[in-house]
Motif scaffolding. Structure first.
Motif, PDB file in Angstrom:
ATOM      1  N   UNK A   1      13.607  -0.577  -2.519  1.00 20.37           N
ATOM      2  CA  UNK A   1      12.188  -0.670  -2.180  1.00 20.37           C
ATOM      3  C   UNK A   1      11.365  -1.025  -3.407  1.00 20.37           C
ATOM      4  N   UNK A   2      10.468  -2.004  -3.240  1.00 23.74           N
ATOM      5  CA  UNK A   2       9.448  -2.315  -4.232  1.00 23.74           C
ATOM      6  C   UNK A   2       8.096  -2.026  -3.602  1.00 23.74           C
ATOM      7  N   UNK A   3       7.265  -1.246  -4.291  1.00 29.68           N
ATOM      8  CA  UNK A   3       5.938  -0.943  -3.793  1.00 29.68           C
ATOM      9  C   UNK A   3       4.875  -1.805  -4.434  1.00 29.68           C
ATOM     10  N   UNK A   4       3.797  -2.047  -3.690  1.00 31.37           N
ATOM     11  CA  UNK A   4       2.598  -2.706  -4.210  1.00 31.37           C
ATOM     12  C   UNK A   4       1.415  -1.843  -3.807  1.00 31.37           C
TER      13      UNK A   4
ATOM     14  N   UNK B   1      10.831   7.770  -8.306  1.00 27.29           N
ATOM     15  CA  UNK B   1      11.884   6.775  -8.349  1.00 27.29           C
ATOM     16  C   UNK B   1      11.568   5.463  -7.676  1.00 27.29           C
ATOM     17  N   UNK B   2      10.310   5.257  -7.261  1.00 24.41           N
ATOM     18  CA  UNK B   2       9.934   4.029  -6.568  1.00 24.41           C
ATOM     19  C   UNK B   2       9.256   3.074  -7.558  1.00 24.41           C
ATOM     20  N   UNK B   3       9.804   1.889  -7.805  1.00 25.58           N
ATOM     21  CA  UNK B   3       9.107   0.921  -8.659  1.00 25.58           C
ATOM     22  C   UNK B   3       7.888   0.377  -7.937  1.00 25.58           C
ATOM     23  N   UNK B   4       6.760   0.295  -8.641  1.00 26.16           N
ATOM     24  CA  UNK B   4       5.503  -0.137  -8.023  1.00 26.16           C
ATOM     25  C   UNK B   4       4.803  -1.130  -8.932  1.00 26.16           C
ATOM     26  N   UNK B   5       4.295  -2.210  -8.344  1.00 26.33           N
ATOM     27  CA  UNK B   5       3.439  -3.154  -9.051  1.00 26.33           C
ATOM     28  C   UNK B   5       2.012  -2.953  -8.560  1.00 26.33           C
ATOM     29  N   UNK B   6       1.058  -2.966  -9.490  1.00 24.71           N
ATOM     30  CA  UNK B   6      -0.328  -2.631  -9.162  1.00 24.71           C
ATOM     31  C   UNK B   6      -1.105  -3.886  -8.801  1.00 24.71           C
TER      32      UNK B   6
ATOM     33  N   UNK C   1      -1.880   6.466  -7.823  1.00 25.21           N
ATOM     34  CA  UNK C   1      -0.915   6.529  -6.741  1.00 25.21           C
ATOM     35  C   UNK C   1       0.402   5.892  -7.168  1.00 25.21           C
ATOM     36  N   UNK C   2       0.312   4.744  -7.842  1.00 25.34           N
ATOM     37  CA  UNK C   2       1.510   4.048  -8.287  1.00 25.34           C
ATOM     38  C   UNK C   2       2.320   4.914  -9.241  1.00 25.34           C
ATOM     39  N   UNK C   3       1.644   5.588 -10.135  1.00 29.22           N
ATOM     40  CA  UNK C   3       2.343   6.435 -11.097  1.00 29.22           C
ATOM     41  C   UNK C   3       3.066   7.582 -10.396  1.00 29.22           C
ATOM     42  N   UNK C   4       2.431   8.141  -9.371  1.00 27.51           N
ATOM     43  CA  UNK C   4       3.074   9.220  -8.627  1.00 27.51           C
ATOM     44  C   UNK C   4       4.314   8.698  -7.913  1.00 27.51           C
ATOM     45  N   UNK C   5       4.214   7.522  -7.299  1.00 24.28           N
ATOM     46  CA  UNK C   5       5.375   6.941  -6.627  1.00 24.28           C
ATOM     47  C   UNK C   5       6.497   6.661  -7.621  1.00 24.28           C
ATOM     48  N   UNK C   6       6.150   6.164  -8.789  1.00 21.96           N
ATOM     49  CA  UNK C   6       7.166   5.888  -9.811  1.00 21.96           C
ATOM     50  C   UNK C   6       7.875   7.158 -10.244  1.00 21.96           C
ATOM     51  N   UNK C   7       7.131   8.272 -10.293  1.00 22.62           N
ATOM     52  CA  UNK C   7       7.753   9.534 -10.696  1.00 22.62           C
ATOM     53  C   UNK C   7       8.809   9.987  -9.695  1.00 22.62           C
TER      54      UNK C   7
ATOM     55  N   UNK D   1       0.834  -1.201   0.000  1.00 25.76           N
ATOM     56  CA  UNK D   1       0.000   0.000   0.000  1.00 25.76           C
ATOM     57  C   UNK D   1       0.861   1.240   0.000  1.00 25.76           C
ATOM     58  N   UNK D   2       1.831   1.291  -0.892  1.00 21.51           N
ATOM     59  CA  UNK D   2       2.836   2.356  -0.866  1.00 21.51           C
ATOM     60  C   UNK D   2       2.269   3.719  -1.207  1.00 21.51           C
ATOM     61  N   UNK D   3       1.061   3.762  -1.801  1.00 21.76           N
ATOM     62  CA  UNK D   3       0.447   5.046  -2.106  1.00 21.76           C
ATOM     63  C   UNK D   3       1.323   5.901  -2.993  1.00 21.76           C
TER      64      UNK D   3
END
Length: 271
Positions: free
Chosen positions: A62-65, A79-84, A71-77, A45-47
């Protein structure tokens, strides 16, 4: 994929959420990282990536889910990789981690399924550490925002928090602590961890701090809360105007006490 409650509350407001929500105490991040056998962290729930960026700054990978694509796109911007996806149905694809953390997000996860999957993806000696901000909104501000309902008991307010998180308040005006109102949630999280049989006895790590909010800062924060995020724009504006007037009467700012609490347990070799 069907929408989760968190998507309904927060989708489309990632930038505002990221800008207005507080970071986590440095002491919490330091204590978690110092307890890890390595530096690979899974952030559930990295938001928008608030705590993920803090762990990255502390030297972690860190890997986010998260179920919310915006929210995932904002985290990626940042530098945080996120899987939805929802954590309970997320496929780790054989990957393992030194920590599973969740910043004010574990209440969206089924506690039993979440603890079981955390045990599966953690390396022996790895740390499960969901943590939450608990705050006590001044009663007058809660009432002006339409968040305080007459006759609610502390237990009712806590139960409501489980499905629609907002800053905790005392509906009857009773002076109480944020930690006290959130205690049932922390107990439930710990019980679910115990039931897996794959962790050490859960511990609670508590960090008390305060943050001063100006009128504008608090009005930016309120629309990110579950109750108010669902309102029509006209109704939201009406409530924010009432809250703003109340803050003006308080002198234009106020100090909000927080207790940030982590429920922690170490993955054992059992199972």
């Amino acid at each position: 994929m069907s929408s989760s409650p968190s998507e309904a509350y927060f989708g489309g407001g990632a930038a505002l959420y990221n800008r207005s929500r507080p970071e986590y105490p440095d002491a919490l991040i330091e204590r978690i990282t110092s307890a890890l056998p390595g530096r690979d962290v899974l952030d559930v729930g990295c938001g928008s990536g608030i705590e993920a960026r803090q762990f990255r700054a502390a030297g972690c990978t860190v890997l986010g889910v998260d179920p919310d694509a915006q929210m995932a796109e904002h985290a990626r911007s940042g530098g945080v990789p996120v899987e939805i996806g929802k954590f309970e149905s997320w496929d780790p694809a054989g990957r393992t981690f030194d920590a599973v953390v969740a910043g004010t997000a574990w209440h969206w996860v089924d506690p039993s399924a979440g603890a079981a999957l955390a045990a599966r993806v953690l390396r022996p000696g790895g740390l499960l550490a969901p943590f939450h901000h608990a705050s006590l909104t001044p009663p007058k501000l809660a009432e002006a925002a339409g968040m305080a309902l007459p006759g609610w008991s502390t237990r009712s307010a806590t139960a409501y928090q489980r499905v629609a998180p907002v800053s905790v308040f005392a509906p009857d005006g009773r002076r109480t602590s944020p930690f006290e109102l959130y205690q049932p949630l922390f107990d439930a999280m710990a019980d679910a961890i115990r039931r897996t049989g794959r962790f050490t006895e859960p511990e609670l790590w508590r960090f008390d701090w305060e943050q001063t909010y100006t009128r504008d800062e608090w009005l930016a924060y309120l629309p990110t809360q579950g109750v108010l995020a669902k309102l029509a724009p006209e109704e939201l504006a009406r409530r924010l105007e009432a809250v703003g007037a109340e803050i003006d009467r308080m002198g234009g700012s106020f100090s909000l006490p927080y207790a940030t609490v982590a429920v922690t347990a170490v993955r054992t070799d059992a199972g």
